[in-house]
Design a protein around this motif. Structure first.
Motif, PDB file in Angstrom:
ATOM      1  N   UNK A   4     -44.731   4.675 -19.677  1.00 55.21           N
ATOM      2  CA  UNK A   4     -43.646   5.604 -19.375  1.00 55.21           C
ATOM      3  C   UNK A   4     -42.855   5.241 -18.123  1.00 55.21           C
TER       4      UNK A   4
ATOM      5  N   UNK B  13     -40.656  27.969 -21.047  1.00 53.85           N
ATOM      6  CA  UNK B  13     -39.524  27.558 -21.886  1.00 53.85           C
ATOM      7  C   UNK B  13     -39.889  27.636 -23.370  1.00 53.85           C
ATOM      8  N   UNK B  23     -46.676  19.699 -32.528  1.00 52.08           N
ATOM      9  CA  UNK B  23     -47.808  18.783 -32.370  1.00 52.08           C
ATOM     10  C   UNK B  23     -48.965  19.234 -33.271  1.00 52.08           C
ATOM     11  N   UNK B  27     -50.491  17.090 -36.461  1.00 54.17           N
ATOM     12  CA  UNK B  27     -51.903  16.713 -36.530  1.00 54.17           C
ATOM     13  C   UNK B  27     -52.515  17.169 -37.851  1.00 54.17           C
ATOM     14  N   UNK B  30     -50.961  15.225 -40.885  1.00 52.12           N
ATOM     15  CA  UNK B  30     -51.385  13.815 -40.917  1.00 52.12           C
ATOM     16  C   UNK B  30     -52.847  13.721 -41.360  1.00 52.12           C
ATOM     17  N   UNK B  31     -53.671  14.610 -40.843  1.00 49.97           N
ATOM     18  CA  UNK B  31     -55.079  14.601 -41.227  1.00 49.97           C
ATOM     19  C   UNK B  31     -55.234  14.859 -42.728  1.00 49.97           C
ATOM     20  N   UNK B  34     -54.171  11.919 -45.017  1.00 53.89           N
ATOM     21  CA  UNK B  34     -55.061  10.762 -44.962  1.00 53.89           C
ATOM     22  C   UNK B  34     -56.467  11.086 -45.469  1.00 53.89           C
ATOM     23  N   UNK B  41     -51.029   7.003 -43.508  1.00 53.20           N
ATOM     24  CA  UNK B  41     -49.689   7.522 -43.249  1.00 53.20           C
ATOM     25  C   UNK B  41     -49.672   8.420 -42.019  1.00 53.20           C
ATOM     26  N   UNK B  42     -48.469   8.670 -41.524  1.00 51.89           N
ATOM     27  CA  UNK B  42     -48.254   9.602 -40.424  1.00 51.89           C
ATOM     28  C   UNK B  42     -47.248  10.633 -40.916  1.00 51.89           C
ATOM     29  N   UNK B  62     -52.870  31.100 -20.988  1.00 55.34           N
ATOM     30  CA  UNK B  62     -53.355  30.038 -21.880  1.00 55.34           C
ATOM     31  C   UNK B  62     -52.717  30.244 -23.245  1.00 55.34           C
ATOM     32  N   UNK B  64     -52.642  29.536 -27.259  1.00 49.97           N
ATOM     33  CA  UNK B  64     -53.518  29.134 -28.366  1.00 49.97           C
ATOM     34  C   UNK B  64     -52.648  28.842 -29.571  1.00 49.97           C
ATOM     35  N   UNK B 177     -41.999   5.661 -24.660  1.00 45.15           N
ATOM     36  CA  UNK B 177     -43.172   5.550 -25.536  1.00 45.15           C
ATOM     37  C   UNK B 177     -43.895   6.870 -25.777  1.00 45.15           C
ATOM     38  N   UNK B 178     -43.981   7.726 -24.754  1.00 43.68           N
ATOM     39  CA  UNK B 178     -44.731   8.971 -24.931  1.00 43.68           C
ATOM     40  C   UNK B 178     -43.994   9.985 -25.792  1.00 43.68           C
ATOM     41  N   UNK B 182     -47.025   7.249 -33.811  1.00 49.22           N
ATOM     42  CA  UNK B 182     -47.553   5.905 -34.044  1.00 49.22           C
ATOM     43  C   UNK B 182     -46.536   4.999 -34.742  1.00 49.22           C
ATOM     44  N   UNK B 187     -41.193  12.248 -31.879  1.00 49.91           N
ATOM     45  CA  UNK B 187     -41.811  13.475 -32.381  1.00 49.91           C
ATOM     46  C   UNK B 187     -40.740  14.554 -32.534  1.00 49.91           C
TER      47      UNK B 187
ATOM     48  N   UNK C 256     -58.225   9.964 -37.317  1.00 48.24           N
ATOM     49  CA  UNK C 256     -57.072  10.508 -38.034  1.00 48.24           C
ATOM     50  C   UNK C 256     -56.416   9.481 -38.951  1.00 48.24           C
ATOM     51  N   UNK C 261     -61.824   6.515 -41.072  1.00 52.29           N
ATOM     52  CA  UNK C 261     -61.615   7.844 -40.518  1.00 52.29           C
ATOM     53  C   UNK C 261     -62.947   8.438 -40.169  1.00 52.29           C
TER      54      UNK C 261
END
Lengths: 295, 295, 295
Positions: A4, B13, B23, B27, B30-31, B34, B41-42, B62, B64, B177-178, B182, B187, C256, C261
């Motif tokens: 980054x 925000x 995100x 996840x 994608x899970x 596959x 795949x993604x 926090x 959730x 990159x972040x 993949x 994103x 993943x 996996x």
């Protein structure tokens, strides 16, 4: 240095390095100015002298930043900072930057009050006089640069490639808590990082290759920027030589929410970029079509 | 939730929350895609349904996020995500968001190839048919929104306060990159966070008070954005009611360096904001002077 | 130390400090292992010995991290790291942490190949034998901890306050490029920062006050975690004394996408927290209702 911190060619952004340099300078000068009893203060960046980027740093290398106070006037501190890049795999170390920064200590309780700087002791008699000369020189230069404050970058509709209007860019940033000092004002290093980001986008838009920061001209931090402000950072190309591009960057602050809503020019500077091939060799730069754009 | 996740009034925000939601969706889908043997795949975000922000979250709370796959077509996955805010000091928990997202699984080796989605099992017989209806509905809606793609936000010189030109804003971001999956593409959540940032700046510029995201209309992710691109996110106010502001946001990508240099519209969306007093009560909103600006 | 490094009471997270410690250790051991000609390597964290947090650090303080190699075996490096907190306004400096870490050098080209470590020279004759003893001791201890790997944290519906189920928490993180070493595996320090984040949430949920990390038991990094993985970090309270809480944290990785996996336990550890009043005095801790929960 992490992914980054760098561009996609793996070269660390000049702005990342400027931010590290300024952080080191702020720490050493704040520490020095609080070393005598009396009112507590935080050192604010007033000016950075012209800085050259001697060699690009890469992802995975370790950056070493060392800072030293080299002169004190009644109300300012001169700090010299060296940056070394270390390739811990190859075992090699090289100097990448040498920078000079000026800080002014501001009271922690009253940000408009400048505190007196404790004098340093010089190792050799000539050093103080040399420092005083640098101090007087930069004071003169700061007065001279004031006149550029009025200019603004205006948008151009359908610009042709290689004109100034084609590559000019601007970026907006909302000032968050992590951008700020204990006073609640933006760190000079955060501002410089954003300036380098805009200048890099202008350079990449112009020559569409891998570009790296070659140098930054002296930057004066005329006015502070408070937490919660919106800052607009704008850049435009002002000159091209065979191998380099000069880009002028303006930072304008907008208080947005608050008692006195105002917009003002906070900082301006010139950045120089070079274009690199995949083998990290300098590439010729396309010339800008007008040397100065008529605004 | 940290200080940098929130505005200076301490409200998290909307974009921070949208990023977390996306995100979680990426996840889980994608899970799922596959989970059978075959090509890896993604999951890429294709669409987010209209999302309401039921109550603002604060620094120190926090969040959730829980996600569940609620429908699968041959080539897409519907995910429902709930966000709860928990004040761990007071022990109280409340629902802040409920979102529906659509993902498409793209081959890890060939990003242009869509993989078949393994079907899910439905707990009750009616659920599949209801899901199929939602799938068909959003497919129709996506076609209808295509026509907005042509519009651009042009700058206005010396705009008057409360006009559209006065508050319109745009932001440039260099894709690092972040920001990427993949596959090396941005994103969807990163894009939405930036969109919310611009929309929030437009809203704050217009009413100069503490503003919070109230809702986001359905967003379609027409085209992917690759690592190294520059994205320009622009927003302008399109409507004001007594208590809310509607802001349209466009995301345009510019490949900058690379074989095919092109600029294209990647995403667009409508955000709704409300203005809050220091006691977190809704404030009246100044009306925009022209309801639609003539571009 | 910036606002995002700290909790809302202004105390720097133990995890932020663990991350700095590990970064220093990784740099010094990678540098040492590449100091002789031969295959290039990157040092991977294998173990951190029990670490005490002697005094909390605050926002605005400067952290100083110094690292030294104190023992080398054929395939591992022991590093000792000291952390000092400096209040640059008050001029005071104090030791906050002293940590011992073990690294193993892995070939840059083949991450499964361990490189031989060049021996260090010891200043005094007894130092090598003492180091060898520490090396043998930790080797034994590592074998003993293996059996805890099988446990998982299961959710509890409607838990009563002060039970284990009431405060247990878990967090999901998608491993991005900046989390990783040159090998593309997660930095040990990044993992520890996330573990401390979860443990801190468990502690705050239990006693609903300002909590700070008091110590971390020895942590063994059994298995590496690759870029693109999803990691689930779960924590639950295992013991309370009058003035402290012990929290067990598990890190489970899920590949993943990828050839095999699989889900596996990557790390586990015990963290101890104390509860502080507004005047930073230790507060009594509510006891957990069952000392061990029946899973």
């Amino acid at each position: 240095m992490r992914p980054d911190d760098a561009n996609i060619a793996g070269n660390v952004h000049g702005g990342t390095i400027l931010k590290m340099i300024e952080e080191a300078g702020a720490i050493i000068s704040t520490r020095h100015c609080n070393s005598q009893s009396g009112e507590k203060c935080v050192a604010a960046l007033a000016r950075v002298e012209r800085t050259d980027f001697l060699s690009p740093m890469s992802i995975g290398e370790v950056g070493h930043v060392s800072a030293e106070i080299t002169y004190t006037s009644k109300h300012s501190v001169e700090v010299q900072v060296n940056v070394m890049a270390e390739n811990i795999l190859a075992g090699a170390k090289r100097l990448t930057n040498r920078a000079t920064l000026w800080y002014v200590p501001l009271s922690l309780l009253n940000v408009d009050k400048v505190i007196e700087v404790p004098p340093i002791e010089y190792e050799r008699p000539g050093l103080e006089a040399a420092g005083r000369k640098r101090y007087e020189d930069q004071k003169l230069e700061r007065l001279e640069t004031k006149h550029r404050n009025g200019e603004f970058i205006l948008p151009v509709i359908n610009p042709e490639q290689y004109t100034v209007g084609y590559s000019q860019s601007s970026l907006i940033h909302l000032v968050g808590p992590s951008d700020c000092t204990l006073h609640g004002y933006v760190h000079g290093g955060v501002t410089m990082k954003l300036m380098d980001e805009v200048a890099g986008i202008v350079a990449a838009r112009h020559c569409k290759t891998n570009i790296v920061t070659a140098s930054v001209d002296a930057i004066n931090f005329h006015r502070k920027i408070q937490k919660g402000c919106i800052i607009t950072i704008s850049g435009r190309m002002t000159f091209t030589s065979n191998k380099s591009m000069e880009i002028e960057v303006f930072v304008d602050a907008d208080t947005l929410v608050g008692e006195s809503q105002e917009k003002y020019r906070a900082v301006s500077a010139f950045f120089t970029y070079v274009s690199l091939s995949k083998e990290a060799k300098p590439l010729p730069v396309p010339q800008i079509l007008e040397m100065r754009y008529s605004w």
